[in-house]
Design an enzyme around this catalytic site. Structure first.
Site, PDB file in Angstrom:
ATOM      1  CB  SER A 708      21.064  33.898  82.316  1.00 56.44           C
ATOM      2  OG  SER A 708      21.628  33.412  83.503  1.00 56.44           O
ATOM      3  CE  LYS A 751      21.934  29.502  82.076  1.00 58.63           C
ATOM      4  NZ  LYS A 751      21.651  30.822  81.460  1.00 58.63           N
TER       5      LYS A 751
END
Length: 831
Positions: A708, A751
């Site tokens: 990611s 996140k």
């Protein structure tokens, strides 16, 4: 001289050739180290630990001297003997309690000429003191006598291995033989020190011969006593068998007394009826009871069978807690104990609603399932999320809402399968597994059973506990769970199992498939304030002996604690800091220094001292080559800086920051992508050949991995190549391909919450993660602008600042678009 003796002598000679005039001195307590011997020494005194660390950096030589006063931990020079042994440190290692341990080899005797210093440890000027002896017939006879006596004592003593005598025969060096004998035959401290201080080897041998002769006499007397004891024991065995025969004769004559045995049988018969045992369990229990009835109370099997029967009758085979099926009551309790966590509360309300309808409408079990198999009477939930979000406490609230008993078992670090299934009764000291033990403690067959830290189960040669849990957590099987100790089926189908985990990746797929996963993400600042006001502050006020009318926390004070003294997804650290403030207030109230107080940010700063955390995004970063990524860790979401720099070289890429294989591949993809775009971006063609590039991800002690960070890697490399910085307060996450496509990633909610905590105002996400934005709280959506991209060019244009220069009136910012088909950028504005 044998080969082994030659090797030892050569090693000693090499080490002693470089002997310095001054040595660090390690004091010993209650022990003496002789030359030629190898011994293990535990180091527990800080001064000695410093000495060892310094010695292994140098020539590894130290002086070993015994203390005259062993009770003193750090003796002075006057409290030490003058003669010791020069030793070489051959190995240093740490024990499980983190203390230092060393292996040393004694080399030669020495005398202290003068003491040099006492800090940070003792040092002294020394002089070697080798032994003196003259070879001859008398000396040879003494060595021969010492060898024979040592072999006799070794053969008579059970503490020595069988080949010890043959090893003594192989020793040819008289000094080696003397010191090896002295080290292994139990000399007292004063006697051993006198032997070490003697310069004459003959005198040492005489001392050892006298000691071994005395030891030999003791061993002969000891063997005589053991033989007499063995004869007495054999006589006791004979009497036991005769008594058993006498009991059998008395039984035949009808004269035996079996009142006690009959009492036990009657007591267990009564308990069998009260326990309402299932057919299989009752059959097994009666079989064991029959064995007990015909067995002497003195038999070794008697207490084993009684313990087994006690477990059988104490288990709640038919005891069930009656569920409180009032849905509104359950909802009120859950809301009272926990803020938010709506998904978990809705799932429990669903369970209650189903049980209520089944109960009210009299719906029967499926006949094909035999009443149990395939019918999920209980529920198996898995609360997954970072520490401190309320997973464990939520289980207690569920038990209170349902009116059930609560029991808990920690699985962290468990490696033995027998802890789940128990040990078979053939083993001495066997017991049921911890599942059955917890059910017994709960006292009912349908408790709320919490299995904590299921993601931290281990496995080794003793078995795999996670495999044993497959049966426990399978509704189609756990109605007939068979513990190895009980060896009968126990019904676990009515138990509501709740497991907790920080990370799902470490849970085996087969085990994960049996559980209903409910994610508990981290809290926003607004949610933490509400939790502190409604739950944490009242609890800490109560436990610290303060009254509610004496302390009032202002909202801005709580925000200061959250922002400056905690950095977590949950609220565990927040509660600790609130508790610290309450304790300091309690001290002042107890000292009559104040009666009431309103906690302000200034008081928080006074009580908690310097702020522990500062916002990592408090200043704009205007340096090209730095990007802010978003990551998921075991403690929740976090921001991740990607730093890139370049220097003269030949086109090599270096990666640091303890990156995993997948993250390294993301960096290489970013490097390849940017190199391929140099011509399109009008960069010098040889820029990637004449310079080296370095990508670093700070917090180098923490391992990092995953795809990611790909979009942040490309962003940092592009910023570095073009010399244009990335806009401040912008974070990003997403996997990138070589073609420039941005692929979706997981953990979006955690996140984004981390980005919100860090003060980021814009977040770039993959377009295919748009649906994940629905899970975000409204206050986060209000504060952050989301940019959804399908290609990396869109992200570059959104994040990298445009150059002040233009080319033919066209801003350089647009150069990041594909020259043929510029893709659109999807922007989700603030709500």
């Amino acid at each position: 001289m044998s080969d082994s003796n030659m090797i030892i002598t050569d090693e000693r000679s090499e080490l002693l050739n470089d002997l310095p005039e001054e040595l660090p001195i390690l004091p010993l307590r209650n022990m003496i180290v002789f030359p030629h011997t190898i011994i293990h020494l535990p180091i527990g005194v800080p001064r000695s630990e410093r000495l060892i660390k310094d010695a292994i950096k140098g020539n590894r030589l130290i002086g070993l001297i015994t203390s005259k006063t062993p009770d003193i931990e750090e003796p002075s020079p006057e409290q030490l003997y003058d003669v010791g042994t020069i030793a070489s440190i051959t190995r240093v290692f740490q024990s499980p309690d983190n203390s230092i341990n060393i292996i040393v080899q004694g080399l030669e005797r020495f005398r202290v000429k003068s003491w040099s210093s006492s800090y940070p440890y003792l040092t002294a000027k020394i002089a070697e003191a080798p032994d003196h002896y003259e070879e001859g017939v008398e000396f040879e006879a003494m060595v021969h006598s010492l060898r024979d006596l040592a072999k006799e004592v070794v053969r008579m003593s059970p503490s020595f291995p069988e080949n010890a005598a043959s090893f003594i025969d192989q020793i040819e060096d008289p000094r080696y033989l003397t010191y090896m004998t002295a080290a292994n035959h139990g000399l007292g401290i004063e006697e051993a020190q006198a032997l070490l201080e003697s310069d004459d080897l003959k005198e040492k041998i005489r001392m050892l011969i006298a000691h071994l002769t005395h030891q030999k006499e003791i061993l002969m007397l000891d063997n005589k006593i053991k033989n007499e004891a063995k004869e007495t024991l054999d006589k006791a065995h004979k009497e036991y068998f005769l008594r058993q025969q006498m009991k059998a004769i008395q039984k035949e004559l009808g004269e035996s007394d079996e009142n006690q045995s009959g009492t036990d049988v009657e007591e267990y018969e009564r308990k069998f009826k009260e326990a309402n045992l299932p057919e299989e369990a009752e059959k097994e229990a009666r079989r064991e009871l029959k064995r007990l009835a015909g067995m002497s109370p003195h038999s070794a099997e008697h207490p084993v069978i009684k313990t087994y029967l006690d477990w059988i009758v104490d288990l709640p085979w038919s005891k069930l807690s009656e569920d409180q099926l009032d849905i509104e009551h359950a909802r009120a309790i859950l809301d009272e104990d926990h803020y938010d966590l709506q998904d978990v509360k809705d799932r429990l309300i669903e369970y209650l609603a189903v049980r209520k309808l089944v109960h009210d409408r009299g719906i029967q079990s499926d006949p094909a399932s035999d009443g149990k198999e395939g019918e999920a009477q209980g529920a198996i939930l898995c609360f997954a999320g970072p520490p401190g979000v309320g997973k464990t406490s939520l289980g207690k609230s569920i038990a209170r809402a349902l009116g059930r008993k609560f029991t808990r078992m920690s699985l962290g670090g468990m490696r033995d399968e027998a802890e789940i299934r128990g040990h078979r009764r053939t083993y001495i000291g066997a017991m049921p597994g911890r599942i059955i033990q917890a059910i017994k403690r709960a006292g009912t067959r349908n408790p709320i059973f919490m299995l904590d830290e299921i993601d931290k189960i281990g496995s080794d040669w003793r078995g795999d506990p996670s495999s044993a849990l497959l049966e426990v957590l399978d509704p189609a099987q756990n109605h007939a769970f068979r513990d190895h100790y009980l060896d009968v089926d126990f019904d676990l189908s009515d138990v509501i199992f709740i497991t907790t985990a920080n990370q799902l990746d470490t849970i085996p797929p087969a085990l994960r498939d049996r559980m209903e996963i409910i994610q508990l993400e981290g809290y926003t600042e607004h949610e933490k304030v509400k939790i502190a006001q409604g739950y944490l502050v009242p609890r800490q006020i109560r436990v610290n002996g303060v009254r509610n009318d004496e302390v009032m926390f202002r909202e801005d004070a709580l925000k200061k604690i959250i922002e400056d003294y905690t950095r977590e997804a949950g609220v565990r650290s927040l509660e600790r800091q609130i508790g610290t403030v309450c304790r300091k207030i309690a001290v002042r109230i107890a000292a009559s220094q104040l009666t009431t107080i309103e906690v302000t940010p200034e008081i928080v700063r006074e009580y908690l001292k310097k702020e522990k955390f500062e916002s990592e995004m408090s200043e704009s970063i205007e340096i090209p080559g730095i990007a802010t990524g978003l990551a998921v860790t075991a403690t929740g979401g976090d921001i991740l800086f990607i730093e890139a720099t370049r220097m003269k070289g030949s086109g090599h890429l270096r990666l640091t920051g303890q990156l995993g294989d997948v993250m390294k591949e993301s960096a290489e993809i970013a490097f390849s992508y940017v190199k391929a775009k140099t011509e399109e971006w009008d960069l010098p063609k040889d820029i990637a050949k004449k310079e080296d590039f370095h990508i670093h991800v700070p917090a180098g002690a923490i391992p990092k991995d995953g795809p990611s960070a790909g979009i942040a890697m490309v962003m940092a490399m592009t910023s570095l190549f073009t010399g244009r910085p990335i806009r401040s307060k912008i974070g990003m996450t997403g996997e990138v391909t070589l073609r420039g496509r941005v692929l979706p990633v997981g953990g979006i909610k955690m996140k984004v919450l981390a980005a919100h905590r860090a003060g980021l105002k814009t977040v770039i996400l993959p377009k295919k993660n748009e649906a994940d934005l629905d899970e975000l709280p409204d206050e986060v959506k209000n504060d952050i602008k989301f940019i959804l991209v399908e290609r990396i060019e869109e992200a570059l244009n959104a994040a990298i600042k445009p150059s002040e220069k233009t080319d033919k009136g066209k801003p350089r910012m647009e150069w990041f678009y594909d020259r043929h088909t510029p893709p659109p950028v999807t922007t989700v504005e603030k709500v």
